[in-house]
Design a protein around this motif. Structure first.
Motif: not given
Length: 311
Positions: A80-96
């Protein structure tokens, strides 16, 4: 690959469900997320506060709702964050953390409960005692967590180099492996082996349980009794079919047949849609849940009236 060409990224970029922004279905996923979270939390609270729902069946259902809540909380907010603020990045630890969102196969324990309830009703209170219920709830967690942790550690011990765009809406193993510049052959074997073992083990338990259940239903002479038994098990079978069908489709295909775009659609089902469907499948058709919901609603209305009178 030459050492000078390798670039290590502290974060990844999630490509999303589709390349076309107009098809990302922002509002639909927002509604699904809200309904899933509110439905799961509401079902858990309802089961906890109503003593009539303190039975093994509802114990399993509350844990299934908890697992659905974990799925929704781990994956949907970032989407949902990617949809709203168009920030498609995800940190390495969040990906884990995404990758470590584990399956508990609580549906398998629910199949055991339905088998005992229909095939051995006279022994139900003995076999599904508090101790037996705790064991059936605990075993899936004890098994699933270390398996998920093991896969996460193995996946993130691989070397990842540019490009850092994950062709998915969350960090899943198969899209991540496509970005690795290490040898992923052993990891692919591990995925297939664990997925195959888990699917065969859990689906076999469900299949054998339902063979006995169907056999028992066919021996019921009362039409009303048959209808009640089928209604009880029908909801569970719908959830089982969707859940295992999408997992088998995603993880047990030959590599040559894999399409990440197709896998993304399957992932939407077992991470988002199934979490939405479980409360809707099990709750509205259940008489006890309906009565408990009405009772809780009436108590809430009475409490509000009392507060207004005091003011």
């Amino acid at each position: 690959m030459a050492a000078g060409n390798i670039t290590y990224a502290p974060e990844f970029i999630l490509k999303g469900i589709t390349d076309r922004p107009e098809l990302q279905a922002h509002v639909i996923f927002l509604v699904i997320s809200l309904v899933t979270v509110l439905g799961a939390i509401g079902l858990i609270i309802l089961i906890r506060i109503d003593t009539q729902l303190h039975t093994p069946m509802y114990c399993f259902l509350s844990h299934l709702a908890f697992v659905d809540l974990c799925y929704s909380s781990a994956i949907t907010p970032k989407m949902m964050v990617n949809f709203v603020v168009e920030d498609d990045t995800i940190p390495f630890h969040a990906c884990a953390a995404h990758l470590g969102c584990f399956l508990t196969f609580m549906i398998t324990s629910m199949a055991d409960d339905r088998y005992v309830a229909i095939c051995r009703p006279l022994h139900y209170s003995l076999l599904m005692s508090k101790r037996g219920c705790i064991q059936l709830v605990t075993v899936p967690y004890i098994y699933s967590f270390p398996v998920a942790l093991f896969h996460t550690i193995v996946t993130f011990r691989l070397t990842y180099c540019g490009p850092d765009v994950i062709n998915h809406f969350y960090c899943d193993e198969l899209p991540l492996l496509a970005l690795s510049c290490s040898d992923t052959h052993m990891k692919e074997i591990l995925i297939f082996a664990f997925a195959g073992f888990d699917m065969i083990r859990s689906s076999s338990i469900v299949l054998i349980s339902y063979i006995f259940i169907i056999s028992a239903i066919l021996r019921i002479r009362s039409t009303q009794g048959r209808r009640k038994a089928i209604s009880t098990c029908g909801s569970h079978m719908v959830a089982v079919t969707i859940f295992y069908g999408t997992l088998i489709f995603t993880y047990l295909q030959p590599k040559s047949n894999h399409s990440l775009d197709t896998d993304k659609m399957a992932s939407v089902f077992y991470t988002v849609v199934i979490s939405l469907l479980n409360p809707l499948i099990y709750s509205p058709r259940n008489k006890e849940v309906k009565e408990a919901s009405k009772k809780a609603f009436n108590k809430g209305c009475e409490a509000l009236k009392m507060l207004q009178l005091r003011k």
